[in-house]
Design a protein around this motif. Sequence first.
Motif, PDB file in Angstrom:
ATOM      1  N   ASP A  84       0.829  -1.211   0.000  1.00 45.11           N
ATOM      2  CA  ASP A  84       0.000   0.000   0.000  1.00 45.11           C
ATOM      3  C   ASP A  84       0.863   1.260   0.000  1.00 45.11           C
ATOM      4  O   ASP A  84       0.559   2.235  -0.699  1.00 45.11           O
ATOM      5  CB  ASP A  84      -0.950   0.018   1.198  1.00 45.11           C
ATOM      6  CG  ASP A  84      -2.103  -0.966   1.058  1.00 45.11           C
ATOM      7  OD1 ASP A  84      -2.362  -1.446  -0.074  1.00 45.11           O
ATOM      8  OD2 ASP A  84      -2.751  -1.267   2.075  1.00 45.11           O
ATOM      9  N   GLU A  85       1.929   1.247   0.771  1.00 45.35           N
ATOM     10  CA  GLU A  85       2.828   2.400   0.804  1.00 45.35           C
ATOM     11  C   GLU A  85       3.532   2.567  -0.537  1.00 45.35           C
ATOM     12  O   GLU A  85       3.672   3.692  -1.040  1.00 45.35           O
ATOM     13  CB  GLU A  85       3.847   2.243   1.941  1.00 45.35           C
ATOM     14  CG  GLU A  85       4.695   3.477   2.141  1.00 45.35           C
ATOM     15  CD  GLU A  85       5.668   3.350   3.306  1.00 45.35           C
ATOM     16  OE1 GLU A  85       6.250   4.395   3.657  1.00 45.35           O
ATOM     17  OE2 GLU A  85       5.859   2.246   3.868  1.00 45.35           O
ATOM     18  N   VAL A  86       3.958   1.461  -1.144  1.00 45.36           N
ATOM     19  CA  VAL A  86       4.558   1.519  -2.481  1.00 45.36           C
ATOM     20  C   VAL A  86       3.571   2.155  -3.453  1.00 45.36           C
ATOM     21  O   VAL A  86       3.918   3.058  -4.220  1.00 45.36           O
ATOM     22  CB  VAL A  86       4.969   0.113  -2.974  1.00 45.36           C
ATOM     23  CG1 VAL A  86       5.339   0.122  -4.461  1.00 45.36           C
ATOM     24  CG2 VAL A  86       6.126  -0.440  -2.141  1.00 45.36           C
ATOM     25  N   GLY A 100      10.176   4.394 -14.423  1.00 47.35           N
ATOM     26  CA  GLY A 100      11.394   3.758 -14.871  1.00 47.35           C
ATOM     27  C   GLY A 100      11.403   2.306 -14.425  1.00 47.35           C
ATOM     28  O   GLY A 100      10.453   1.831 -13.804  1.00 47.35           O
ATOM     29  N   PRO A 101      12.475   1.591 -14.710  1.00 53.26           N
ATOM     30  CA  PRO A 101      12.562   0.190 -14.321  1.00 53.26           C
ATOM     31  C   PRO A 101      12.924   0.014 -12.854  1.00 53.26           C
ATOM     32  O   PRO A 101      13.463   0.920 -12.218  1.00 53.26           O
ATOM     33  CB  PRO A 101      13.686  -0.341 -15.224  1.00 53.26           C
ATOM     34  CG  PRO A 101      14.569   0.841 -15.449  1.00 53.26           C
ATOM     35  CD  PRO A 101      13.633   2.038 -15.492  1.00 53.26           C
ATOM     36  N   CYS A 102      12.599  -1.153 -12.314  1.00 51.44           N
ATOM     37  CA  CYS A 102      13.083  -1.606 -11.010  1.00 51.44           C
ATOM     38  C   CYS A 102      12.707  -0.688  -9.851  1.00 51.44           C
ATOM     39  O   CYS A 102      13.485  -0.506  -8.917  1.00 51.44           O
ATOM     40  CB  CYS A 102      14.594  -1.798 -11.037  1.00 51.44           C
ATOM     41  SG  CYS A 102      15.173  -2.871 -12.343  1.00 51.44           S
ATOM     42  N   GLY A 103      11.509  -0.103  -9.904  1.00 52.03           N
ATOM     43  CA  GLY A 103      11.057   0.730  -8.809  1.00 52.03           C
ATOM     44  C   GLY A 103      11.524   2.173  -8.864  1.00 52.03           C
ATOM     45  O   GLY A 103      11.331   2.920  -7.919  1.00 52.03           O
ATOM     46  N   MET A 136      15.985 -11.169  -8.033  1.00 56.75           N
ATOM     47  CA  MET A 136      16.620 -10.149  -8.868  1.00 56.75           C
ATOM     48  C   MET A 136      16.019 -10.152 -10.266  1.00 56.75           C
ATOM     49  O   MET A 136      15.688  -9.092 -10.818  1.00 56.75           O
ATOM     50  CB  MET A 136      18.136 -10.378  -8.944  1.00 56.75           C
ATOM     51  CG  MET A 136      18.855  -9.419  -9.878  1.00 56.75           C
ATOM     52  SD  MET A 136      18.763  -7.684  -9.366  1.00 56.75           S
ATOM     53  CE  MET A 136      19.989  -7.677  -8.078  1.00 56.75           C
ATOM     54  N   LYS A 137      15.855 -11.325 -10.834  1.00 59.66           N
ATOM     55  CA  LYS A 137      15.275 -11.434 -12.179  1.00 59.66           C
ATOM     56  C   LYS A 137      13.843 -10.887 -12.197  1.00 59.66           C
ATOM     57  O   LYS A 137      13.459 -10.159 -13.117  1.00 59.66           O
ATOM     58  CB  LYS A 137      15.293 -12.880 -12.654  1.00 59.66           C
ATOM     59  CG  LYS A 137      14.800 -13.057 -14.066  1.00 59.66           C
ATOM     60  CD  LYS A 137      14.930 -14.488 -14.537  1.00 59.66           C
ATOM     61  CE  LYS A 137      14.419 -14.599 -15.971  1.00 59.66           C
ATOM     62  NZ  LYS A 137      14.531 -15.946 -16.473  1.00 59.66           N
ATOM     63  N   ALA A 138      13.073 -11.204 -11.187  1.00 60.19           N
ATOM     64  CA  ALA A 138      11.700 -10.696 -11.108  1.00 60.19           C
ATOM     65  C   ALA A 138      11.700  -9.174 -11.004  1.00 60.19           C
ATOM     66  O   ALA A 138      10.943  -8.494 -11.708  1.00 60.19           O
ATOM     67  CB  ALA A 138      10.964 -11.318  -9.924  1.00 60.19           C
ATOM     68  N   MET A 139      12.551  -8.631 -10.149  1.00 53.49           N
ATOM     69  CA  MET A 139      12.618  -7.181  -9.971  1.00 53.49           C
ATOM     70  C   MET A 139      13.016  -6.486 -11.270  1.00 53.49           C
ATOM     71  O   MET A 139      12.459  -5.449 -11.628  1.00 53.49           O
ATOM     72  CB  MET A 139      13.621  -6.815  -8.884  1.00 53.49           C
ATOM     73  CG  MET A 139      13.716  -5.315  -8.661  1.00 53.49           C
ATOM     74  SD  MET A 139      15.240  -4.789  -7.842  1.00 53.49           S
ATOM     75  CE  MET A 139      16.470  -5.202  -9.048  1.00 53.49           C
ATOM     76  N   MET A 140      13.956  -7.075 -11.988  1.00 50.61           N
ATOM     77  CA  MET A 140      14.432  -6.472 -13.239  1.00 50.61           C
ATOM     78  C   MET A 140      13.324  -6.375 -14.282  1.00 50.61           C
ATOM     79  O   MET A 140      13.401  -5.546 -15.184  1.00 50.61           O
ATOM     80  CB  MET A 140      15.632  -7.256 -13.790  1.00 50.61           C
ATOM     81  CG  MET A 140      16.855  -7.213 -12.895  1.00 50.61           C
ATOM     82  SD  MET A 140      17.545  -5.575 -12.652  1.00 50.61           S
ATOM     83  CE  MET A 140      18.192  -5.245 -14.270  1.00 50.61           C
ATOM     84  N   GLY A 141      12.286  -7.175 -14.161  1.00 48.30           N
ATOM     85  CA  GLY A 141      11.172  -7.130 -15.094  1.00 48.30           C
ATOM     86  C   GLY A 141      10.037  -6.212 -14.657  1.00 48.30           C
ATOM     87  O   GLY A 141       9.016  -6.118 -15.348  1.00 48.30           O
ATOM     88  N   MET A 142      10.201  -5.536 -13.529  1.00 53.33           N
ATOM     89  CA  MET A 142       9.132  -4.689 -12.985  1.00 53.33           C
ATOM     90  C   MET A 142       9.433  -3.213 -13.217  1.00 53.33           C
ATOM     91  O   MET A 142      10.585  -2.817 -13.311  1.00 53.33           O
ATOM     92  CB  MET A 142       8.987  -4.920 -11.474  1.00 53.33           C
ATOM     93  CG  MET A 142       8.578  -6.316 -11.083  1.00 53.33           C
ATOM     94  SD  MET A 142       8.548  -6.478  -9.268  1.00 53.33           S
ATOM     95  CE  MET A 142       8.078  -8.196  -9.109  1.00 53.33           C
ATOM     96  N   LYS A 144       7.035  -0.524 -11.266  1.00 49.12           N
ATOM     97  CA  LYS A 144       6.702  -0.412  -9.837  1.00 49.12           C
ATOM     98  C   LYS A 144       6.915  -1.797  -9.223  1.00 49.12           C
ATOM     99  O   LYS A 144       6.505  -2.803  -9.798  1.00 49.12           O
ATOM    100  CB  LYS A 144       5.260   0.039  -9.675  1.00 49.12           C
ATOM    101  CG  LYS A 144       4.769   0.070  -8.250  1.00 49.12           C
ATOM    102  CD  LYS A 144       3.343   0.563  -8.148  1.00 49.12           C
ATOM    103  CE  LYS A 144       2.428  -0.280  -8.981  1.00 49.12           C
ATOM    104  NZ  LYS A 144       1.047   0.153  -9.017  1.00 49.12           N
ATOM    105  N   ILE A 145       7.544  -1.852  -8.073  1.00 49.73           N
ATOM    106  CA  ILE A 145       7.839  -3.128  -7.427  1.00 49.73           C
ATOM    107  C   ILE A 145       6.569  -3.721  -6.820  1.00 49.73           C
ATOM    108  O   ILE A 145       5.832  -3.055  -6.101  1.00 49.73           O
ATOM    109  CB  ILE A 145       8.922  -2.971  -6.335  1.00 49.73           C
ATOM    110  CG1 ILE A 145      10.212  -2.383  -6.931  1.00 49.73           C
ATOM    111  CG2 ILE A 145       9.197  -4.306  -5.644  1.00 49.73           C
ATOM    112  CD1 ILE A 145      10.882  -3.243  -7.985  1.00 49.73           C
ATOM    113  N   ASP A 146       6.363  -4.995  -7.120  1.00 52.81           N
ATOM    114  CA  ASP A 146       5.218  -5.751  -6.624  1.00 52.81           C
ATOM    115  C   ASP A 146       5.734  -6.777  -5.616  1.00 52.81           C
ATOM    116  O   ASP A 146       6.431  -7.733  -5.989  1.00 52.81           O
ATOM    117  CB  ASP A 146       4.516  -6.442  -7.792  1.00 52.81           C
ATOM    118  CG  ASP A 146       3.444  -7.408  -7.339  1.00 52.81           C
ATOM    119  OD1 ASP A 146       2.608  -7.018  -6.499  1.00 52.81           O
ATOM    120  OD2 ASP A 146       3.453  -8.570  -7.817  1.00 52.81           O
ATOM    121  N   ILE A 147       5.414  -6.573  -4.347  1.00 51.47           N
ATOM    122  CA  ILE A 147       5.930  -7.440  -3.289  1.00 51.47           C
ATOM    123  C   ILE A 147       5.503  -8.884  -3.500  1.00 51.47           C
ATOM    124  O   ILE A 147       6.321  -9.804  -3.361  1.00 51.47           O
ATOM    125  CB  ILE A 147       5.491  -6.930  -1.896  1.00 51.47           C
ATOM    126  CG1 ILE A 147       6.158  -5.591  -1.600  1.00 51.47           C
ATOM    127  CG2 ILE A 147       5.807  -7.956  -0.814  1.00 51.47           C
ATOM    128  CD1 ILE A 147       5.690  -4.902  -0.328  1.00 51.47           C
TER     129      ILE A 147
END
Length: 156
Positions: A84-86, A100-103, A136-142, A144-147
């Motif tokens: 929610d904060e994100v 942009g990428p990765c949050g 890391m691979k998942a984050m690189m494809g995001m 906004k970061i999805d927990i």
Amino acid sequence: MQKITPFLWYDGQAEEAVEHYTSVFDDSRIVDVQRYGEEGPGEPGTVMTVTFELAGQRFVALNGGPEFTFTEAVSFSVDCATQDEVEELWARLGEDGQEGPCGWLKDKFGLSWQITPRVLTDLLSDPDPVRSGRVMKAMMGMTKIDIQGLLDAYDR
């Protein structure tokens, strides 16, 4: 007084930017506004600097002119406890900005922010290189970061 204070350069938007930032973060306030005098270099009476605090951290915004602009070489990382904060920070800081990428995002003033869920650091620090690698691979494809996406990658 804190030892090191970030000083942010704007082209006539310092006060608007500070008002926006202090509306986004709790424990934030404008501390002081200084105006240009007859000696310049800015138009007399216009805002020269705004000293402000975001979440207790002091900053100064300067209306310095068009000579310098922000780049991604400097960004502010914001620790988020929940999705929610994100979501809230992503929406409010990213309004009229650029995702942009990765949050990472740039706000409407060109300043770069990293909206980082706390769990990301924990998952990337896992001693199991396979698990942390999946995160890391998942984050690189995001963008906004999805927990939940990070947790799913970690548990696969």
